[in-house]
Design a protein around this motif. Structure first.
Motif, short mmCIF file in Angstrom:
data_model
loop_
_atom_site.label_atom_id
_atom_site.label_comp_id
_atom_site.label_asym_id
_atom_site.label_seq_id
_atom_site.Cartn_x
_atom_site.Cartn_y
_atom_site.Cartn_z
N SER A 116 41.96 41.02 34.11
CA SER A 116 42.18 41.51 32.75
C SER A 116 41.29 40.75 31.76
O SER A 116 40.90 39.61 31.99
N LYS A 117 40.96 41.39 30.66
CA LYS A 117 40.19 40.79 29.58
C LYS A 117 40.98 40.93 28.30
O LYS A 117 41.24 42.04 27.86
N PRO A 118 41.40 39.86 27.67
CA PRO A 118 41.30 38.48 28.14
C PRO A 118 42.20 38.25 29.36
O PRO A 118 43.09 39.05 29.64
N SER A 119 41.97 37.16 30.04
CA SER A 119 42.74 36.84 31.25
C SER A 119 44.19 36.54 30.93
O SER A 119 44.50 35.97 29.87
N GLN B 48 41.11 34.84 40.09
CA GLN B 48 40.47 35.39 38.88
C GLN B 48 38.96 35.40 39.00
O GLN B 48 38.30 36.31 38.51
#
Length: 181
Positions: A154-157, A178
């Motif tokens: 995902s962005k952001p993590s 990640q």
């Protein structure tokens, strides 16, 4: 006048439709499986065929290299029915909480398997050659959520401490996962 949107997609004025709005060419073409998963999905949904809007159906061709996988994923808006056209696949899905039962089957050419709407499922080419499957989906826009990409890419993590606690592993393991995405 603004276009009317249904399901997030514009509905064309009947005076402006053509056969191209109901047509897709290319499911005969082999997908590029030279990626980490060794699979390729060619989707045919409302994004490719505008005439599918509101029809409640779509399809996909999935190509698998030997040992290729369509990794664990879910379709939040559709049930999937899969037919093996070539090769063999090991497929499965996991029932929902609290049971989380894994349901699996080895499929060969001509076999059909159903993945219920919203459940996490996968397909793995357990044969020695390439495999090809055709999937029908009960939505013109089924969506796809690939579990690994979503959780670890995902962005952001998602914060390390959250994932470490959720998966009951250390932060180093989370960092390693990640980094793959």
């Amino acid at each position: 006048m603004a276009a009317v949107h249904v399901n997030g997609f514009a509905c064309k004025d009947i005076k402006n439709i053509s056969s191209e709005d109901f047509f897709f060419s290319g499911l005969d073409k082999v997908g590029n499986t030279s990626n980490k998963q060794g699979s390729a999905v060619t989707a045919v949904n409302v994004a490719q065929i505008p005439g599918l809007n509101t029809m409640g159906i779509s399809m996909a061709r999935i190509d698998y290299a030997p040992n290729g996988i369509n990794p664990p994923h879910t379709h939040p808006r559709a049930t999937e029915i899969l037919t093996v056209l070539e090769g063999s696949l090991f497929v499965g899905f996991v029932t929902s909480n609290p049971n989380n039962t894994l349901i699996t089957k080895n499929l060969n050419q001509g076999d059909v398997f159903v993945f219920p709407k919203g459940l996490v499922h996968f397909q793995f080419n357990n044969g020695t050659g390439n495999a090809v499957a055709l999937a029908g989906l009960s939505s013109q826009n089924p969506g796809v959520i690939t579990i690994g990409n979503t959780v670890f890419g995902s962005k952001p993590s998602i914060a390390d401490n959250i994932l470490a606690k959720a998966f009951q592993v250390n932060k180093e393991t989370v960092d390693l996962m990640q980094a793959q995405f």
